[in-house]
Motif scaffolding. Sequence first.
Motif, PDB file in Angstrom:
ATOM      1  N   GLU A 245      15.662   2.620 -31.242  1.00  0.00           N
ATOM      2  CA  GLU A 245      15.778   2.295 -29.817  1.00  0.00           C
ATOM      3  C   GLU A 245      16.631   3.164 -28.944  1.00  0.00           C
ATOM      4  OE1 GLU A 245      16.829   0.591 -32.344  1.00  0.00           O
ATOM      5  OE2 GLU A 245      18.822  -0.378 -31.869  1.00  0.00           O
ATOM      6  N   HIS A 280       9.296  -4.435 -31.031  1.00  0.00           N
ATOM      7  CA  HIS A 280      10.471  -4.349 -31.450  1.00  0.00           C
ATOM      8  C   HIS A 280      11.350  -3.422 -30.737  1.00  0.00           C
ATOM      9  CE1 HIS A 280      13.700  -5.221 -34.618  1.00  0.00           C
ATOM     10  NE2 HIS A 280      14.211  -4.028 -34.188  1.00  0.00           N
ATOM     11  N   GLU A 281      10.835  -2.201 -30.729  1.00  0.00           N
ATOM     12  CA  GLU A 281      11.768  -1.101 -30.282  1.00  0.00           C
ATOM     13  C   GLU A 281      11.936  -1.285 -28.524  1.00  0.00           C
ATOM     14  OE1 GLU A 281      13.693   0.145 -32.331  1.00  0.00           O
ATOM     15  OE2 GLU A 281      12.300   0.275 -34.033  1.00  0.00           O
ATOM     16  N   HIS A 284      14.372  -3.981 -27.446  1.00  0.00           N
ATOM     17  CA  HIS A 284      15.741  -3.598 -27.679  1.00  0.00           C
ATOM     18  C   HIS A 284      16.314  -2.914 -26.384  1.00  0.00           C
ATOM     19  CE1 HIS A 284      17.091  -4.088 -31.746  1.00  0.00           C
ATOM     20  NE2 HIS A 284      16.281  -3.255 -32.292  1.00  0.00           N
ATOM     21  N   GLU A 314      19.335  -7.535 -33.809  1.00  0.00           N
ATOM     22  CA  GLU A 314      18.375  -7.097 -34.833  1.00  0.00           C
ATOM     23  C   GLU A 314      17.597  -8.325 -35.162  1.00  0.00           C
ATOM     24  OE1 GLU A 314      16.999  -4.453 -34.860  1.00  0.00           O
ATOM     25  OE2 GLU A 314      18.680  -2.929 -34.256  1.00  0.00           O
ATOM     26  N   TYR A 384      18.160  -8.564 -40.411  1.00  0.00           N
ATOM     27  CA  TYR A 384      16.611  -8.624 -39.636  1.00  0.00           C
ATOM     28  C   TYR A 384      15.966  -9.968 -39.839  1.00  0.00           C
ATOM     29  CZ  TYR A 384      17.240  -3.237 -38.542  1.00  0.00           C
ATOM     30  OH  TYR A 384      17.634  -2.343 -38.065  1.00  0.00           O
TER      31      TYR A 384
END
Length: 603
Positions: A245, A280-281, A284, A314, A384
């Motif tokens: 990220e 997900h990224e 971030h 995370e 995670y």
Amino acid sequence: MSHPLEYSICPKDPGAHLFEVSLTVAEPAPGGQVFAMPAWIPGSYMIRDYAKHVVSIRAESDGLDVPLDKLDKSRWQAAPVEKPLTLVLEVFAHDHSVRGAHLDSTHAFFNGTCVFPAVEGQEERSCRVDVRPPPEPHGKDWRVATSMRALGDEQYAYGIYEADDYAELIDHPVEIGKLAIGEFDVEGIPHAIAIRGSVRVDMGRLCHDLQTVCEQQMKLLGKPADLDRYLFLLDAPAKGRGGLEHRWSSALVFARDGLPAKKDQAITDDYRDFLGLVSHEYFHLWNVKRMKPAAFTPYDLSTETHTRLMWVFEGITSYYDDLALVRSGLIGHDSYIELVGQTITGVLRTGGRHRQNIADSSFDAWTKFYKQDANARNAIVNYYTKGALIALALDLKIRVDSRGEYSLDDVMRECWRRFGETGEGMPEDGFEDVSKSVTGLDLDDFFDAAVRGTGELPLEPLLKQHGIEYHLRQSLSSTDRGGKPANDGSAPGVWLGVTLATPSGRTTVASVANGSPAELAGLAPGDEIVALDGLKLTKANCDKRLKRYRVNDRLDLTVFRNEELLTTRIKLAEAPCNTCYLVQAGDVDSAIAERRDAWLGPE
Ligand SMILES: [Zn+2]
């Protein structure tokens, strides 16, 4: 007039994988300018010592060579000079990962951490970078993709780019190669994806789906004031998966066959996985890039930086990544709870969850999670996956205990307001404090057990209150990741308690579970499996072979250890029920159905 810090980078020798980098400092420190390469890259918590890839380095000023003194593994000091000082270095780049730099005849990719030295004492100054093309005949059809601000108007081109300071300079990975580019808007902000690799992808559909995911995430925490662009850099090789990220971009690796082709309509498991990675990224960009642990404000890139909050950054991101897919309607409830079942399965198969709590896992990320050995499954817990389950349990608990008034969304919004929008950084007790103050709930026991304890999370009752049944069964095979009922398959019923690897086609022991039949029989990581009960045993035939035996059967197991043949007796034990799948309860009362829809969105 020259700029205070002028960098240039050229993919000078693709065959030798060498970038040439130069850096001119307009006002070098009078006592002798110090330069430093980062030891690590934000987002990947391991010491990588990027200076080790510097193949040559020299300095000059006013046309004369300037002596350089190496101070330690990552720093150099130039002799004092009165005129601008230029540093020239060659950097070897053959790390094909989102954390590294890679250069060959097909493309160039780099993170600033790998190629750009920092100028000590001038880290706050703005930087310019001249991104130059490779020498002929390389790169005829290459383009440049980066979220760094270009000085000129031309997009995807070589030329001068600009960053406000060193921290920003190294936060824009750059891909130079033959690229397929798709563009879309999210809340009026231009977004793009640049794909490298021979990939025949349905770009229209891909952009549509990415837009859906990004819009969903944008709804939760709102548009950050400085988010005026965003770029996904995607490398699509034959195999691989990863992401890193950044504030205005992310670097992704994903196997090309998982991306949608022109004729595809359905969301395959692989494509769902890709959308989860993108989600997900993207999440971030709020959670860890703008809202950070106080310990990362600012980053110290010379050494390990410890925080007990990695699970917040995370784990909670891992919770919201798939949740955005179901809330946006890209996937249905059943598809989502299959993913949750797989996450639960992954955690249940890690005995280390009873040894290490999630705060310690966060703290020791540098030496344990990022440097896993053969005993990792027995000794550590993944921040995670367990972090995502803590987020799930907390979200459901807040929803139940506040009678639907609050959820984890409210906690995240307040965290963002306090620690993200202000740029202050989250103190070590910040997340728990905000959770309690926003909801008015007494969550001390929950956090003590979930974050500082090593017991099981109360997922079964919490899911039940949301109309989801929690089931456990035995694993069907070494490829069974859980999430689905057994259907027609039958489990072997017995287990050895090893994970197997197949280096060069041989079957070897990768890890041995504590207390398992294999451990009691003396098996060790690295042993090459030869035979069980007189018949050849391989990773491929292991599940099938075990089906022929029963609990308490005693068998000869033969292995090579250091090329020496060893035979041991192994007593088979009942396989643990550590495979989870979730099912939507059919008949639930309206209050439960309402709660489920408030959580996942209506179907
Ligand atoms: Zn992440």
